[in-house]
Design a protein around this motif. Structure first.
Motif, mmCIF file in Angstrom:
data_model
loop_
_atom_site.group_PDB
_atom_site.id
_atom_site.type_symbol
_atom_site.label_atom_id
_atom_site.label_comp_id
_atom_site.label_asym_id
_atom_site.label_seq_id
_atom_site.Cartn_x
_atom_site.Cartn_y
_atom_site.Cartn_z
ATOM 1 N N GLN A 88 0.827 -1.206 0.000
ATOM 2 C CA GLN A 88 0.000 0.000 0.000
ATOM 3 C C GLN A 88 0.862 1.257 0.000
ATOM 4 O O GLN A 88 0.603 2.216 -0.738
ATOM 5 N N LEU A 89 1.918 1.267 0.802
ATOM 6 C CA LEU A 89 2.795 2.435 0.851
ATOM 7 C C LEU A 89 3.574 2.603 -0.448
ATOM 8 O O LEU A 89 3.781 3.726 -0.930
ATOM 9 N N ILE A 90 3.975 1.485 -1.027
ATOM 10 C CA ILE A 90 4.674 1.549 -2.319
ATOM 11 C C ILE A 90 3.755 2.109 -3.397
ATOM 12 O O ILE A 90 4.116 3.032 -4.142
ATOM 13 N N ASP A 91 2.560 1.561 -3.484
ATOM 14 C CA ASP A 91 1.596 1.999 -4.508
ATOM 15 C C ASP A 91 1.182 3.445 -4.317
ATOM 16 O O ASP A 91 0.801 4.121 -5.284
ATOM 17 N N SER A 92 1.226 3.922 -3.062
ATOM 18 C CA SER A 92 0.824 5.306 -2.782
ATOM 19 C C SER A 92 1.937 6.302 -3.058
ATOM 20 O O SER A 92 1.751 7.509 -2.868
ATOM 21 N N GLY A 93 3.101 5.787 -3.462
ATOM 22 C CA GLY A 93 4.200 6.682 -3.835
ATOM 23 C C GLY A 93 5.059 7.160 -2.690
ATOM 24 O O GLY A 93 5.801 8.145 -2.832
ATOM 25 N N CYS A 94 5.006 6.491 -1.552
ATOM 26 C CA CYS A 94 5.834 6.900 -0.414
ATOM 27 C C CYS A 94 7.316 6.705 -0.750
ATOM 28 O O CYS A 94 7.698 5.705 -1.357
ATOM 29 N N GLN A 95 8.140 7.654 -0.339
ATOM 30 C CA GLN A 95 9.567 7.625 -0.620
ATOM 31 C C GLN A 95 10.426 7.453 0.627
ATOM 32 O O GLN A 95 11.573 7.038 0.545
ATOM 33 N N ARG A 96 9.845 7.766 1.811
ATOM 34 C CA ARG A 96 10.613 7.683 3.054
ATOM 35 C C ARG A 96 9.759 6.926 4.087
ATOM 36 O O ARG A 96 9.126 7.541 4.953
ATOM 37 N N PRO A 97 9.738 5.613 3.999
ATOM 38 C CA PRO A 97 8.891 4.820 4.899
ATOM 39 C C PRO A 97 9.453 4.732 6.310
ATOM 40 O O PRO A 97 10.666 4.872 6.528
ATOM 41 N N GLY A 98 8.559 4.497 7.251
ATOM 42 C CA GLY A 98 8.971 4.322 8.638
ATOM 43 C C GLY A 98 8.264 3.126 9.261
ATOM 44 O O GLY A 98 7.189 2.717 8.813
#
Length: 342
Positions: free
Chosen positions: A176-186
């Protein structure tokens, strides 16, 4: 009216009033054997008239088993643990048993509790918190008392485990975070996390590394000083003070996530405008309007049913190999990480 010498109504008193044998009373009131409709009616009428109640505990001791299921719990202030306990009690009662629930706060209390359960000759033990000592488990097995652990794992022979699919949940959050375009995950957790929390973190790291290696390189572990809402809130303050930036955070549980969200709001940041946020559990608080938290849903009812199935099947065959039952989870998208179709 017949009565025992001690003044306590007994099965023999019921038999005398009904004009039947004591064995007929036992078969009628425990549903253990066949009796004629006429005999059943006489016994039930006499029992009601005398106010007689079957002593299931005494029966259990006589036959080396009671109709009790021992349940070990901890930190019932956690809403998911409370929901799981409610599901376990409902399932236990649906199977014709009663739950003997004890809350523990330490390894010593856990050991004492399970030993007490063996003294009550419970028909099974469900452990939702802590790791029971191997020697004590052997004692349970000696008394033919099956043991099931929930949302934990240990290589203890003859003990089954029922767990929500932490790996699949972490993979759903990562995608979900990848598909949403997140660049700096935590990844938000606390140092003394549960087995489930550790498992989710490891799976989240592996999923990001396999699906988005460049994204994995920017992954920031965020460590709260304590579990729960306040731990998440203070972790948000410390993150902002460190001037480190994340735009998509997966949390070990919903309470950490709700606290983190409020802490970020206190710092002038909010989801999903400034970052996305995904929890784990889907507790009632997560659906409240002030949070509308996207999360991984655990099915407490399915977990409880699987735990009782493990107890029943091992009670019938103690020689079964150890089993790890994995219960599916699902991604619930709300405001903090919305559906990409919206």
């Amino acid at each position: 009216m017949p009565k025992s010498k001690q003044g306590t109504v007994t099965a023999q008193d019921v038999a005398d009033l009904a004009g039947v044998s004591r064995a007929a009373v036992s078969r009628t009131l425990t549903n253990n054997g066949s009796v004629s409709p006429d005999t059943r009616a006489k016994v039930e009428k006499a029992a009601k008239q005398l106010g007689y109640q079957v002593n299931f505990l005494a029966q259990g001791l006589n036959r080396k088993r009671s109709l009790l299921i021992g349940v070990v719990v901890a930190r019932l202030s956690d809403p998911f643990r409370s929901r799981l306990l409610e599901s376990l009690i409902n399932e236990i009662q649906a199977k014709g048993y009663q739950a003997l629930v004890t809350e523990v706060g330490s390894a010593q209390e856990l050991e004492a509790t399970i030993r007490r359960f063996t003294q009550f000759r419970v028909s099974g033990v469900i452990v939702t918190s802590g790791q029971p000592p191997t020697e004590l488990i052997k004692e349970c097995i000696q008394f033919n008392i099956p043991v099931v652990g929930i949302n934990r794992y240990s290589e203890i022979p003859s003990v089954d485990f029922v767990c929500s699919d932490n790996v699949a949940g972490a993979e759903l959050a990562a995608q979900q975070l990848i598909d949403s375009g997140c660049q700096r995950p935590g990844w938000l957790n606390f140092p003394n996390s549960t087995w489930g929390g550790v498992n989710r973190g490891e799976a989240f790291f592996e999923s990001l590394q396999g699906r988005a290696p460049e994204l994995f390189k920017s992954l920031l572990p965020i460590w709260a000083k304590s579990d729960g809402y306040e731990g998440g809130r203070l972790a948000a303050h410390e993150l902002c003070q460190s001037q480190q930036v994340v735009d998509g955070v997966f949390c070990a549980n919903d309470l950490l996530a709700c606290g983190f969200l409020d802490g970020m709001r206190e710092q002038g940041l909010d989801a999903p405008k400034d970052f996305q946020l995904i929890g784990f559990d889907d507790v009632p608080q997560a659906a409240q309007y002030s949070y509308r938290l996207s999360t991984i849903r655990q099915d407490a009812v399915a977990v409880a049913r699987r735990a009782l199935w493990c107890l029943a099947s091992r009670g019938n065959n103690a020689e079964l190999a150890q089993r790890m039952e994995i219960v599916p989870v699902s991604l619930v998208l709300r405001h903090t990480s919305p559906s990409l179709n919206l």
